[in-house]
Scaffold this active site. Sequence first.
Site, PDB file in Angstrom:
ATOM      1  N   THR A 183       0.825  -1.211   0.000  1.00  0.00           N
ATOM      2  CA  THR A 183       0.000   0.000   0.000  1.00  0.00           C
ATOM      3  C   THR A 183       0.858   1.261   0.000  1.00  0.00           C
ATOM      4  OG1 THR A 183      -1.845  -1.082   1.123  1.00  0.00           O
ATOM      5  CG2 THR A 183      -1.725   1.302   1.302  1.00  0.00           C
ATOM      6  N   HIS A 214      -8.836  -6.325   3.352  1.00  0.00           N
ATOM      7  CA  HIS A 214      -7.407  -6.618   3.508  1.00  0.00           C
ATOM      8  C   HIS A 214      -7.263  -8.012   4.089  1.00  0.00           C
ATOM      9  CE1 HIS A 214      -3.250  -6.437   4.828  1.00  0.00           C
ATOM     10  NE2 HIS A 214      -3.088  -5.263   4.248  1.00  0.00           N
TER      11      HIS A 214
END
Length: 670
Positions: free
Chosen positions: A299, A415
């Site tokens: 990320t 996630h």
Amino acid sequence: MKKIISTRMAFFAIALLLFWLKTYSIYKIEFELGVSGAMQEFLLFFNPLSSGLIFIGLALFSQGKKAGRRIIIIDAILGFILYANVVFYRFNMDFITIATLMQTENFGSLGSSIISLMAPYDIFYALDIIVLIFLYHKMKSNWSNERIKLRQPFAVLLTGVMVFSINLYLAEEDRPQLLERTFDRNYLVKYLGAYNFIIYDAIQSFESSTQRVLADSDDITEVQNYTKTKYAEPNPELFGVGEGKNIIKIHLESFQSFLIDYKLHGEEVTPFLNSLVHDESKDFTYFDNFFHQTAQGKTADAELIMDTSLYGLSQGSAFSTKASNTYQALPAILDQRQGYTSAVFHGDGKSFWNRDKVYKSLGINEFYYDSFYDMSKENVINYGLKDKPFFKESMPYLKNMEQPFYAHMMTLTHHHPYLIDEDEATIEPAETGDPSVDRYFQTARYLDESLEQFFNDLKEAGLYEDSIIMIYGDHYGISQNHNRAMKEIIGEEITPLKNAELQRVPFMIRIPGVDGQGINHEYSGQIDVMPTLLHILGIDAQDYIVFGTDMFSDDHKEYVPFRDGDFITEEYSYVNGIFYNNETKEEITEPTEEMKKLKETVHHELELSDKVLNGDLLRFYTPNEHWEPVDTSDYFYPEKSEFLSKDNEEDEEKQDDEVIGADEEKSAKE
């Protein structure tokens, strides 16, 4: 004979054999190293030997029974290092580096993910230690307290060095320039072994840390010349059409493009996103051949790439190791050129991925993190705040931002390991038997629903019509370790080429007052977002060091480099050292000169980007007369209590009322 078998050297030999067999077994069971041919298979088997001889052999310098204990301790340490790589690899498809170990501030948030990556059979990876402890207690009574003659341990170490030299020679024969082109760590582990890779990585980390000290203003010239020649002229119909408009960038965590239009149990998994892709009014342009280009930073890499048009580092995360670098990022450029206020909204701790430091270097004005949200138990799962309350509670802050603004909304629920409360799951899980893959669709649906809610809130607040809206996926969600389950999901074998194709993530953009293009098939990546947005706002990207090109330009470069040196184009791909025809999926045994040249170009581009980050070269570069280097002391990210000072008590009450009102409205609907 019995006496010989019971000696310390015999104990060492047994330990070495067990270590060797365990390491090779783990290579075969856990790692997808792309072994092909007899030489590579031999080297994979052979490479643990030198590490075992050298590291375990050091224990032979100890006196008496200490030698046996230290053999066990060293073997256990080596086993722990290898197992840590196993767990890391199961999700990241990569190996731990010195740079990733420096990201210790992230470890506290990874508990559930790490546990989910462990398997019951992992206990067998400690079997060699158990055997050695048993043998030690059986054999130690036969050992004297005298030290082994030094020639024996020295002979062991010398043998280890000779074995490594043979290993390296054979590896270089099979893979020329192995140590010069190190974008892909799979190659290094396959040829040299996990432990030798650690030593090599330590050397590389030291060298990269010295690059900043040795760099000077001449080093940026080569980079500047390269980016100027790659520059793509803007589309004249779109240049400047978004000037002065708000920008809302929405981050879809771990979201891969195969989810778009995918049906599970006869239901669309992401009906709202699908409606944006296929909207007859063509409000959005959806790039269906858009790829993530992240590496170990995941990320954080995506954030860096999209805001700077620099690639992430090949090892670790620039957010963690290069936070104090000079950057010329979108937030600072938009502030200086067009008076934009920038903010990041993220329902997690402010220090995760070192964001509270690096955001200052990027020129981000405001940072709304967990302190600004209701982090009560019912609102939090896995990594942080659930997406629905995140978007709801962000709206008051978003509405109060000074316009025009550049707002980055970062979701979290979708996630790994894809956890969701039973009462919030609105689609049944898949049925592959792989929990991570099966739950992946439930959290994707939840994210889709939260996004629809956010769009409605934007429209109600009057922010939708006058805002550029970008939606993007940051990185893959399903790694190659789940290929068996993914084969069931997509109905085809996950070959190396197919895995590269699965690195597509969504990118869609809405520009107020401009008809969208529907589905755009241009091949592009996260590196291309910054120059694209600059041109939409009427800022020429040519002034800046950017490695991407405008996706709407006729001159856009349609090749997408990956961080490991692989790349993909419309017609062919380069994956794991092999060229493939994208249409036939067959290997190209005789690549053209054009293909070979593009491979060299991609590698050169990655090397130049690394030079910029490792040497902090942008401190030597002034893009134009508008640019002022970012002064990090100008930025401060307070707690909510500090942010809402006594002078702003009225604003605080107003924001709290809006959040409460939103909660009451939600309760009434329920």
